[in-house]
Design an enzyme around this catalytic site. Structure first.
Site, short mmCIF file in Angstrom:
data_model
loop_
_atom_site.label_atom_id
_atom_site.label_comp_id
_atom_site.label_asym_id
_atom_site.label_seq_id
_atom_site.Cartn_x
_atom_site.Cartn_y
_atom_site.Cartn_z
N GLY A 65 11.62 24.79 11.83
CA GLY A 65 10.66 25.60 11.11
C GLY A 65 10.72 27.02 11.68
O GLY A 65 10.65 27.21 12.90
N ALA A 66 10.86 28.00 10.80
CA ALA A 66 11.13 29.37 11.27
C ALA A 66 10.12 29.88 12.30
O ALA A 66 10.51 30.37 13.37
CB ALA A 66 11.22 30.32 10.08
N GLN A 81 12.78 16.13 6.06
CA GLN A 81 11.58 16.75 6.63
C GLN A 81 10.32 16.42 5.84
O GLN A 81 9.24 16.30 6.42
CB GLN A 81 11.76 18.27 6.71
CG GLN A 81 12.82 18.74 7.67
CD GLN A 81 14.14 19.02 6.98
OE1 GLN A 81 14.53 18.30 6.05
NE2 GLN A 81 14.84 20.05 7.41
N ASP A 91 12.36 30.80 5.41
CA ASP A 91 13.02 31.09 6.67
C ASP A 91 13.45 32.55 6.76
O ASP A 91 13.63 33.07 7.86
CB ASP A 91 14.23 30.18 6.84
CG ASP A 91 13.81 28.76 7.17
OD1 ASP A 91 13.80 28.43 8.37
OD2 ASP A 91 13.47 28.00 6.25
#
Length: 348
Positions: free
Chosen positions: A47-48, A196, A237
């Site tokens: 996750g960014a 995810q 992202d």
């Protein structure tokens, strides 16, 4: 309360191993920047925003190892630490944003003693983590106004607490809508090949008591055609200057389906995910991951041995398919190039 996947306690960085969820909840401990880099690369943390937070602590750990009498000797060694961390995942801009912030912090406090500078960098990483959760809560409130009471919301991948320092971006909007008293039900794409949605989004929403239904990636169009989805919200992202948005592979397909069925398609991301240096989505680097993620599920082989595989981890959704972009500084739509520039600059 949403889970916090990254904790810093007693000089140790603790991260939940997201590769093992939802079957096992295992916390791993880190004090070495090389190990943090490996955790980012192998998706212990993903996750960014979460990657950015982890990288900031990794940089602080690397700084602790540097033996230097002054900043001029410290800076090139610190650059090497940050370069190693930056080489882990190419698409998520928050990684580079966090490392740049750590380098700016070091330069701004160059007059400190070596020990004082290293302590300040740990403090900066802690501030990045605290800010992320706080900004996510503001972002969530901004986006909650777009979610109707009774909405059935489709999301793709995991842009929740697990993808951040806590609360989440896309799921933060959903959490804020629920906290505002709205009844919201979530449909979560499984999100092949790393699942995810199935493993992470479904898990954390169930922990929070938010209704969630898991669907396969190829079911979204069918459910839209039956009127069973009201809107789509995803994370990001990297967002280019014109609004083109990189997110987990399959997001572009969902955006096209939403446009075909007249459904709003929202992107939720912090300002740090906006990269004005990238003019449009064609310039966003797309990470290609190991073929085994496609050919295997754990140790079980799913595909013929030796088959050619493509495994791009992200795709780019053109700005024209995005109804609005939700940030902690507000919600924008329309002329994204002008509106994103305004948000990033902080001008009203």
């Amino acid at each position: 309360m949403s889970i916090k996947p990254i904790l810093y306690e007693n000089n140790v960085l603790k991260m939940i191993d997201q590769r093992l969820l939802p079957v096992e909840e295992v916390w791993l401990e880190y004090t070495d920047y090389r190990a943090v880099a490996e955790a980012i690369k192998t998706m212990v943390v993903r996750g960014a925003p979460a990657i950015g937070v982890a990288a900031a602590f990794g940089a602080a750990f690397g700084a602790r190892e540097i033996v230097a009498a002054d900043y001029d000797a410290f800076a090139p060694e610190f650059e090497k630490v940050c370069a190693l961390l930056a080489a882990t995942r190419p698409t998520a801009v928050n990684l580079f944003w966090a490392l740049d912030r750590m380098k700016r912090c070091a330069k701004a406090h160059r007059a400190l003693s070596p020990s004082g500078l290293k302590a300040r960098l740990v403090g900066e990483a802690m501030e990045i983590a605290a800010e992320d959760e706080r900004l996510n809560r503001t972002l969530g409130k901004n986006g909650a106004t777009l979610i109707p009471d009774g909405a059935r919301v489709l999301t793709h991948c995991n842009a929740g607490a697990l993808a951040t320092a806590g609360y989440g971006t896309a799921l933060g909007v959903i959490r804020a809508a629920v906290e505002a008293g709205k009844k919201v039900a979530v449909l979560a794409d499984e999100t092949r090949p790393w699942l995810q949605g199935a493993r992470l989004t479904a898990w954390e929403l169930m922990k929070d008591g938010i209704p969630v239904t898991l669907i396969c990636d190829n079911m979204a169009g069918h459910l839209m055609s039956k009127g069973e989805i009201d809107c789509v919200i995803v994370g990001a992202d990297r967002i280019a200057a014109n609004g083109d948005t990189a997110n987990k592979i399959g997001t572009y397909t969902v955006a096209i389906l939403a446009r075909e069925h007249g459904l709003p398609f929202y992107v939720a991301a912090p300002i740090s995910t906006i990269d004005l240096a990238i003019p449009d989505g064609s310039h966003i680097p797309i990470e290609e991951r190991d073929r085994r993620e496609v050919t295997h599920s754990g140790e079980r082989q799913l595909a013929p041995e030796g088959v050619t595989v493509r495994n791009p981890a992200f795709d780019v959704t053109p700005a024209r398919l995005i109804t609005a972009i939700i940030t902690e500084r507000g919600v924008v739509s329309g002329d994204y190039r002008a509106e994103l520039l305004r948000l990033v600059s902080g001008k009203e």
